[in-house]
Design an enzyme around this catalytic site. Structure first.
Site, PDB file in Angstrom:
ATOM      1  N   CYS A   1       0.832  -1.209   0.000  1.00  0.00           N
ATOM      2  CA  CYS A   1       0.000   0.000   0.000  1.00  0.00           C
ATOM      3  C   CYS A   1       0.862   1.254   0.000  1.00  0.00           C
ATOM      4  O   CYS A   1       1.380   1.654   1.045  1.00  0.00           O
ATOM      5  CB  CYS A   1      -0.929  -0.028   1.213  1.00  0.00           C
ATOM      6  SG  CYS A   1      -1.978   1.434   1.313  1.00  0.00           S
TER       7      CYS A   1
ATOM      8  N   CYS B   1      -0.434   4.099   2.150  1.00  0.00           N
ATOM      9  CA  CYS B   1      -0.207   3.946   3.587  1.00  0.00           C
ATOM     10  C   CYS B   1       1.253   4.185   3.940  1.00  0.00           C
ATOM     11  O   CYS B   1       1.564   4.828   4.939  1.00  0.00           O
ATOM     12  CB  CYS B   1      -0.535   2.530   4.056  1.00  0.00           C
ATOM     13  SG  CYS B   1      -1.971   1.778   3.317  1.00  0.00           S
ATOM     14  N   ASP B   2       2.164   3.642   3.164  1.00  0.00           N
ATOM     15  CA  ASP B   2       3.565   3.558   3.594  1.00  0.00           C
ATOM     16  C   ASP B   2       4.539   4.428   2.798  1.00  0.00           C
ATOM     17  O   ASP B   2       5.707   4.552   3.185  1.00  0.00           O
ATOM     18  CB  ASP B   2       4.046   2.101   3.507  1.00  0.00           C
ATOM     19  CG  ASP B   2       3.282   1.208   4.476  1.00  0.00           C
ATOM     20  OD1 ASP B   2       2.813   1.725   5.504  1.00  0.00           O
ATOM     21  OD2 ASP B   2       3.160   0.003   4.207  1.00  0.00           O
TER      22      ASP B   2
END
Ligand code: NDP
Length: 310
Positions: A134, A137-138
């Protein structure tokens, strides 16, 4: 036999949020928690984009907060895997671990989706230490660093573009000699000077001391001009698709070609009255915790309305 008003399957943001709403509506919900407590989110390192946590939050902490919030209003948690359902009857039947049987007026399915991985041993070794599925997200943790994105579809292109906005350099590792993504996404990738597309490359393994520092690739495997090469990278992002966890429901619920549960427009209603779907199992597009939480709230509100109508 356990008789409940509202049964929730899944322990990610959608399931827990549905539980908070359902328990506050006096539905005394039972939530079945599968093996991955907290859902997909717990495969990431830190959550920085969920509103309400200005300093970021560890995914386990956030999910535990949600769980405790649901518990506070009376949600009952049951640990186990749902092995069978029968949605042809009313009340609906849900069987956990082949033995515990529930009858429920309404069922909220929040079983999520699982990112596909290549299946390399080293992918497991570095999960959460350079391997991610992701970028949204990261990606932030890889500012000014070099990363690789695997895949040649729309998700891979979208993630590569997103990462190019943060990183020094982005490799795209594409197994075919072309991208499968839509033209516009392809153009964005191909015109981005920070992105280098490695066509006809596959990943053999990831390398590094305790975290990802590189990847061994193979070019045109099995062809006379086959060649191995190593790239130095700090992050390895998988974007080769997701599997919605919906197999169990295939005899009852309408699903799209990819297996996502089809819901009624922007409501969580499925083709069966009393069965609702929330979060990533019904969302091929956004796949964000905050969106899943929102749909969990909607599912509980709809379940409450449905139960009151019985
Ligand atoms: P796709 O299935 O479209 O693409 C998956 C990509 O991963 C393909 O390039 C595929 O290669 C590659 N791949 C699969 N398995 C492997 C493997 N084992 N090793 C190496 N590469 C592999 O998935 P997406 O998640 O990209 O998209 C899913 C759906 O969502 C699509 O319909 C897409 O259009 C849509 N979508 C739309 C967006 C938008 O419009 N903005 C954004 C994101 C998704 P190969 O081509 O060789 O099969």
């Amino acid at each position: 036999m356990n008789r409940v008003k509202c049964l929730i399957i899944g322990s990610g943001p959608a399931g827990y949020t549905a539980a908070i709403y359902a328990s506050r509506a006096n539905l005394a919900p039972v939530l079945i928690e599968g093996p991955q407590l907290g859902g997909q989110l717990t495969t990431t390192t830190e959550v920085e984009n969920f509103p309400g946590y200005p300093d970021g939050v560890e995914p386990f902490t956030m999910m535990d907060d949600m769980r405790r919030q649901a518990e506070r209003f009376g949600t009952q948690f049951v640990s186990g895997i749902v092995t069978k359902v029968d949605f042809s009857v009313s009340p609906k039947k849900v069987i956990v671990e082949d033995e515990i049987e529930y009858e429920a007026d309404a069922v909220i399915i929040a079983t999520g989706a699982s990112a596909k991985y290549l299946g390399l041993e080293s992918e497991r070794t570095y999960r959460g230490r350079g391997v991610s599925a992701c970028a949204t997200c990261d990606g932030f943790f890889y500012r000014k660093k070099t990363v690789a994105v695997v895949g040649g579809g729309d998700t891979a292109c979208e993630e590569a573009n997103y990462l190019a906005g943060l990183c020094e350099k982005v490799y795209m590792i594409v197994r075919k000699p072309f991208l499968r993504a839509s033209d516009i996404m392809q153009q964005r990738v191909l015109n981005n000077p920070k992105i280098e597309v490695l066509f006809e490359h596959n990943t053999l393994q990831l390398t590094g001391e305790g975290k990802v520092q590189g990847a061994d690739l193979i070019y045109r495997k099995g062809e006379p001009d086959e060649e191995q090469r190593h790239i130095a990278i700090d992050g390895f992002f998988l974007a080769i698709g997701h599997h919605p966890n919906t197999e169990l429901f295939k005899d009852y619920l309408k699903r799209d070609a990819e297996g996502y549960i089809i819901v009624d427009g922007d409501s969580p209603r499925t083709n069966i009255p009393g069965i609702f779907a929330a979060g990533d199992c019904a969302d091929p597009h956004y796949r964000q915790a905050v969106v899943a939480a929102g749909s969990g709230a909607k599912a509980a509100i709809e379940a409450d309305k449905y139960i009151k109508s019985l």
